[in-house]
Design a protein around this motif. Structure first.
Motif, PDB file in Angstrom:
ATOM      1  N   VAL A  17       7.746   5.321  10.977  1.00 28.47           N
ATOM      2  CA  VAL A  17       7.414   4.680   9.695  1.00 28.47           C
ATOM      3  C   VAL A  17       6.728   3.343   9.940  1.00 28.47           C
ATOM      4  O   VAL A  17       5.701   3.039   9.335  1.00 28.47           O
ATOM      5  CB  VAL A  17       8.681   4.502   8.822  1.00 28.47           C
ATOM      6  N   PHE A  18       7.289   2.550  10.843  1.00 30.69           N
ATOM      7  CA  PHE A  18       6.731   1.224  11.077  1.00 30.69           C
ATOM      8  C   PHE A  18       5.331   1.313  11.688  1.00 30.69           C
ATOM      9  O   PHE A  18       4.426   0.588  11.270  1.00 30.69           O
ATOM     10  CB  PHE A  18       7.663   0.389  11.956  1.00 30.69           C
ATOM     11  N   LEU A  19       5.147   2.208  12.664  1.00 29.19           N
ATOM     12  CA  LEU A  19       3.813   2.359  13.267  1.00 29.19           C
ATOM     13  C   LEU A  19       2.790   2.796  12.222  1.00 29.19           C
ATOM     14  O   LEU A  19       1.652   2.312  12.223  1.00 29.19           O
ATOM     15  CB  LEU A  19       3.861   3.366  14.416  1.00 29.19           C
ATOM     16  N   HIS A  20       3.201   3.682  11.340  1.00 33.53           N
ATOM     17  CA  HIS A  20       2.306   4.138  10.275  1.00 33.53           C
ATOM     18  C   HIS A  20       1.933   2.966   9.359  1.00 33.53           C
ATOM     19  O   HIS A  20       0.769   2.826   8.970  1.00 33.53           O
ATOM     20  CB  HIS A  20       2.970   5.267   9.489  1.00 33.53           C
ATOM     21  N   ALA A  21       2.907   2.143   9.031  1.00 33.81           N
ATOM     22  CA  ALA A  21       2.649   0.984   8.168  1.00 33.81           C
ATOM     23  C   ALA A  21       1.745  -0.028   8.865  1.00 33.81           C
ATOM     24  O   ALA A  21       0.852  -0.600   8.230  1.00 33.81           O
ATOM     25  CB  ALA A  21       3.967   0.332   7.751  1.00 33.81           C
ATOM     26  N   VAL A 103      23.337   4.844   5.814  1.00 35.17           N
ATOM     27  CA  VAL A 103      22.226   3.905   5.770  1.00 35.17           C
ATOM     28  C   VAL A 103      20.976   4.688   5.394  1.00 35.17           C
ATOM     29  O   VAL A 103      20.508   5.517   6.157  1.00 35.17           O
ATOM     30  CB  VAL A 103      22.024   3.204   7.129  1.00 35.17           C
ATOM     31  N   SER A 104      20.491   4.435   4.211  1.00 31.53           N
ATOM     32  CA  SER A 104      19.261   5.094   3.778  1.00 31.53           C
ATOM     33  C   SER A 104      18.072   4.269   4.269  1.00 31.53           C
ATOM     34  O   SER A 104      18.220   3.096   4.629  1.00 31.53           O
ATOM     35  CB  SER A 104      19.215   5.190   2.254  1.00 31.53           C
ATOM     36  N   LEU A 105      16.926   4.867   4.253  1.00 32.49           N
ATOM     37  CA  LEU A 105      15.728   4.115   4.613  1.00 32.49           C
ATOM     38  C   LEU A 105      15.545   2.955   3.635  1.00 32.49           C
ATOM     39  O   LEU A 105      15.140   1.861   4.017  1.00 32.49           O
ATOM     40  CB  LEU A 105      14.506   5.028   4.619  1.00 32.49           C
ATOM     41  N   ARG A 128       6.140  -4.404   1.618  1.00 35.72           N
ATOM     42  CA  ARG A 128       7.155  -3.456   1.142  1.00 35.72           C
ATOM     43  C   ARG A 128       6.490  -2.186   0.611  1.00 35.72           C
ATOM     44  O   ARG A 128       6.944  -1.078   0.889  1.00 35.72           O
ATOM     45  CB  ARG A 128       8.021  -4.109   0.066  1.00 35.72           C
ATOM     46  N   ASP A 129       5.399  -2.353  -0.124  1.00 36.17           N
ATOM     47  CA  ASP A 129       4.662  -1.189  -0.632  1.00 36.17           C
ATOM     48  C   ASP A 129       4.127  -0.339   0.523  1.00 36.17           C
ATOM     49  O   ASP A 129       4.204   0.885   0.476  1.00 36.17           O
ATOM     50  CB  ASP A 129       3.499  -1.628  -1.522  1.00 36.17           C
ATOM     51  N   ARG A 130       3.602  -0.988   1.539  1.00 37.68           N
ATOM     52  CA  ARG A 130       3.071  -0.254   2.701  1.00 37.68           C
ATOM     53  C   ARG A 130       4.181   0.523   3.421  1.00 37.68           C
ATOM     54  O   ARG A 130       3.984   1.662   3.831  1.00 37.68           O
ATOM     55  CB  ARG A 130       2.411  -1.202   3.685  1.00 37.68           C
ATOM     56  N   ALA A 134       4.384   4.512   3.805  1.00 39.22           N
ATOM     57  CA  ALA A 134       4.491   5.099   5.153  1.00 39.22           C
ATOM     58  C   ALA A 134       5.713   6.002   5.261  1.00 39.22           C
ATOM     59  O   ALA A 134       5.663   7.064   5.880  1.00 39.22           O
ATOM     60  CB  ALA A 134       4.552   3.990   6.205  1.00 39.22           C
ATOM     61  N   ALA A 135       6.819   5.619   4.627  1.00 35.66           N
ATOM     62  CA  ALA A 135       8.037   6.426   4.653  1.00 35.66           C
ATOM     63  C   ALA A 135       7.821   7.740   3.911  1.00 35.66           C
ATOM     64  O   ALA A 135       8.253   8.795   4.387  1.00 35.66           O
ATOM     65  CB  ALA A 135       9.201   5.657   4.033  1.00 35.66           C
TER      66      ALA A 135
END
Length: 140
Positions: A17-21, A103-105, A128-130, A134-135
């Motif tokens: 998720v983070f790499l995508h963002a 723990v949810s995303l 936050r939107d990004r 991505a998620a």
């Protein structure tokens, strides 16, 4: 009786998720890759500690090792803000689990957005939107 392991963290990879963002920001930022690697260790630490109701000693040690790996990796960036966010992620996630939850995303989206904000220079709302976008893309 052997219980099946039950994952209590997001099913989606925090690293992915983070790499995508980070890619959505348009940067090939080295810091983004380092932070993503640390997030992978953090998620593995949670999975080792909390996959079952009561982790065995080996699982606790594996989780501790993964947490230490996350902090070590992220501290290489020499940016205290990143370490502070990782600490809050651990605290908030552990709090959810100790109260019987998972723990949810979404629990970690504000933290991921804060990390992305530092890398991108964007507002926390934009980050936050990004992260949410991505998620969604990573999940399906």
């Amino acid at each position: 009786m052997v219980r099946a392991a039950r994952k209590r963290t997001p099913q989606v990879s925090l690293k992915g998720v983070f790499l995508h963002a980070v890619r959505a920001v348009g940067g090939d930022d080295r810091r983004g890759g380092v932070v993503a690697e640390a997030l992978d260790f953090l998620q593995r630490g949670f999975d080792a500690h909390y996959a079952r109701g009561h982790a065995a000693d080996g699982e606790i040690l594996a989780g501790d090792d993964a947490y230490a790996g996350a902090v070590e990796i992220i501290s290489c960036l020499n940016e205290p803000h990143f370490v502070a966010v990782a600490s809050r992620m651990i605290r908030d996630g552990a709090g959810h689990i100790s109260s019987g939850g998972e723990v949810s995303l979404e629990t970690w989206v504000p933290h991921l957005a804060d990390l992305l904000r530092v890398i991108s220079g964007e507002s926390v709302e934009r980050s936050r939107d990004r992260v949410r976008r991505a998620a969604r893309e990573a999940a399906g």
